[in-house]
Design a protein around this motif. Sequence first.
Motif, short mmCIF file in Angstrom:
data_model
loop_
_atom_site.label_atom_id
_atom_site.label_comp_id
_atom_site.label_asym_id
_atom_site.label_seq_id
_atom_site.Cartn_x
_atom_site.Cartn_y
_atom_site.Cartn_z
N ASP A 5 -5.53 -7.36 -11.19
CA ASP A 5 -6.74 -6.57 -11.33
C ASP A 5 -6.85 -5.94 -12.72
O ASP A 5 -6.18 -4.94 -13.02
CB ASP A 5 -6.75 -5.47 -10.27
CG ASP A 5 -8.11 -4.81 -10.14
OD1 ASP A 5 -8.99 -5.08 -10.98
OD2 ASP A 5 -8.29 -4.02 -9.19
N TYR A 49 -5.08 -0.76 -10.46
CA TYR A 49 -5.03 0.07 -9.26
C TYR A 49 -4.87 1.53 -9.63
O TYR A 49 -5.17 2.42 -8.85
CB TYR A 49 -3.85 -0.34 -8.37
CG TYR A 49 -3.85 -1.79 -7.94
CD1 TYR A 49 -5.03 -2.42 -7.54
CD2 TYR A 49 -2.68 -2.53 -7.92
CE1 TYR A 49 -5.03 -3.75 -7.14
CE2 TYR A 49 -2.67 -3.85 -7.52
CZ TYR A 49 -3.84 -4.46 -7.13
OH TYR A 49 -3.83 -5.77 -6.74
N ARG A 105 -8.47 -5.12 -3.07
CA ARG A 105 -8.68 -5.41 -4.49
C ARG A 105 -8.12 -6.80 -4.82
O ARG A 105 -7.33 -7.36 -4.06
CB ARG A 105 -7.97 -4.36 -5.33
CG ARG A 105 -8.37 -2.93 -5.03
CD ARG A 105 -9.70 -2.55 -5.66
NE ARG A 105 -9.52 -2.39 -7.11
CZ ARG A 105 -9.08 -1.28 -7.70
NH1 ARG A 105 -8.77 -0.21 -6.96
NH2 ARG A 105 -8.97 -1.22 -9.01
N PRO A 131 -6.84 0.66 3.74
CA PRO A 131 -6.95 0.73 2.27
C PRO A 131 -8.12 -0.10 1.76
O PRO A 131 -8.60 -1.00 2.46
CB PRO A 131 -5.61 0.14 1.80
CG PRO A 131 -5.21 -0.80 2.89
CD PRO A 131 -5.70 -0.16 4.17
N SER A 132 -8.56 0.19 0.55
CA SER A 132 -9.57 -0.67 -0.08
C SER A 132 -8.89 -1.95 -0.56
O SER A 132 -7.71 -1.95 -0.93
CB SER A 132 -10.25 0.04 -1.24
OG SER A 132 -9.30 0.39 -2.24
N SER A 141 0.83 -1.21 0.00
CA SER A 141 0.00 0.00 0.00
C SER A 141 0.87 1.26 0.00
O SER A 141 0.56 2.24 -0.70
CB SER A 141 -0.92 0.02 1.22
OG SER A 141 -1.83 -1.06 1.19
N HIS A 180 -5.01 4.55 -2.36
CA HIS A 180 -4.81 3.84 -1.09
C HIS A 180 -5.50 2.48 -1.21
O HIS A 180 -6.69 2.34 -0.96
CB HIS A 180 -5.41 4.65 0.06
CG HIS A 180 -5.08 4.11 1.41
ND1 HIS A 180 -5.93 4.21 2.49
CD2 HIS A 180 -3.99 3.43 1.86
CE1 HIS A 180 -5.38 3.64 3.54
NE2 HIS A 180 -4.20 3.16 3.19
N VAL A 181 -4.72 1.48 -1.65
CA VAL A 181 -5.27 0.15 -1.92
C VAL A 181 -4.32 -0.91 -1.40
O VAL A 181 -3.14 -0.67 -1.15
CB VAL A 181 -5.50 -0.08 -3.44
CG1 VAL A 181 -6.53 0.88 -3.99
CG2 VAL A 181 -4.19 0.03 -4.22
N THR A 182 -4.87 -2.11 -1.25
CA THR A 182 -4.09 -3.31 -0.98
C THR A 182 -4.76 -4.44 -1.73
O THR A 182 -5.79 -4.25 -2.38
CB THR A 182 -4.00 -3.61 0.53
OG1 THR A 182 -3.06 -4.67 0.77
CG2 THR A 182 -5.36 -4.05 1.10
N ASP A 183 -4.15 -5.64 -1.66
CA ASP A 183 -4.80 -6.78 -2.32
C ASP A 183 -5.22 -7.79 -1.26
O ASP A 183 -4.87 -7.67 -0.08
CB ASP A 183 -3.86 -7.42 -3.36
CG ASP A 183 -3.03 -8.54 -2.76
OD1 ASP A 183 -3.17 -9.70 -3.19
OD2 ASP A 183 -2.25 -8.26 -1.82
#
Length: 504
Positions: free
Chosen positions: A223, A227, A219, A216-217, A165, A180-183
């Motif tokens: 993807d 992102y 995902r 973070p959201s 992130s 602001h994301v993660t998996d």
Amino acid sequence: MPDLIGAVDQGTTSTRFLVFDRAGAVVAGHQLEHEQILPRPGWVEHNPVEIWERTSAVIQTALNAHGLRAGDLAALGVTNQRETTVVWDRRTGRPYHNAIVWQDTRTDRIAADLEDRAGALIRHRTGLPPAPYFSGGKLRWLLDTVEGLRAAADRGDALFGTIDSWLLWNLTGGPRGGVHVTDVTNASRTMLMDLETLDWDDELLALFGIPRAMLPSIRPSSDPDLYGHTAAHGPLDGEVALAAAVGDQQAAMIGQVCFAPGEAKNTYGTGNFLLLNTGTTPMRSSNGLLTTVCYQLGSAAPVYALEGSIAVTGSAVQWLRDQLGIIQGASQSETLAGEVADNGGVYFVPAFSGLYAPHWRSDARGAIVGLTRYATNAHIARATLEAICYQTRDVADAMVKDSGVALEVLKVDGGVTANNLCMRIQADVLGVPVSRPVVAETTALGAAYAAGLAVGFWGGTDELRRNWRESARWQPEWTPAQRAAGYEGWRKAVDRTLDWVPTH
């Protein structure tokens, strides 16, 4: 479409940027180490700003050295040391504290309290035992300890992330529009995500006292919706699709093309991580293993894995170099250990951060046992390599008990696999063949594969399977009696490390 894929591999001791072609071969790369900050016994930190600077530097150096530009890359994937926890200010990009590394044990009392209050709930919901290893306790410690952080989190100014992130936010612009994301794989290592819904769990967030707004959201690992894109003013000096993020051990599963239930790999790095693909249904462990998300490719159902995490393996060799000074480089451990035919009765249990799978004993500490005046530096070096292999045996045995599937061959990758003596000992300790692929650094390759699948660079997992090639195989040579006697000594040594520090 461009003919190359890039991968950032941000690990515990170093950061690499590698560029791969369609055959999965490395065409460019660069690597830099970063500082290991050790403020107190059991505490391990990294400087997140240094990690971002190293990431920028390896990208720029690799591209410049080979005359490559952003436009030569079809996509970029990120893989990372998991569980390591960063909290930063969304307005300035400044971290509130050094990153707390996955090996850090300062949260052992938080973990013990969580075990007492909600151990069964955490295990069922997340597939993880309450342990200092995971991110949730580290984040709780930061919120409780860093002055002003909880108020900033409540205001929505403080962001939490694992290293993926942090890098994705900076790659996409940081304070100037960073995402602001993660998996799912990294989120599954926090003790905060529901394994089945793949979302942050409100009951767990309340238990830990963590505001949802700082998370973070989540995902898919690969993807197709992306992102985002790298910022034009960033280290790539142009826009490249950011299409994948995968925790390092799950990335190695992809790189080793372990796409079918029952396929397994073991990565030898700072620690060891043995994963077994269990398909689209989470398999709950009864033998001290973790249930984790293995990967999610686009909108497909997530694939799960059983994992045995070992805290200290390759870093034990670093300890011989940096703390004891008995070797000058990691490769010398093989030469020194090769001077003796066996361990001379010496066992080394490197429980510097307690014992992880399958024991989960944060009260354990490292021990060298069985010393006599006959013992030399060579015996200690040999015992260090054997410790890597015996810890793997502990996990492999637990995996067989959980899955009912006997291990027929162990696929291996990571830096320690360059040590041929260690791999030969591994085959002897396990009693099964050990197989190393042509591309031993499969973590970065897995991130590249995940990014390439997202943008159609590769047509599917069958195409990736055709890329895999074996470079070496070791067959076991020990007799069953040798194997049993060696393992009995190891088990006795492990017993000596327990109950060393209080956790309550």
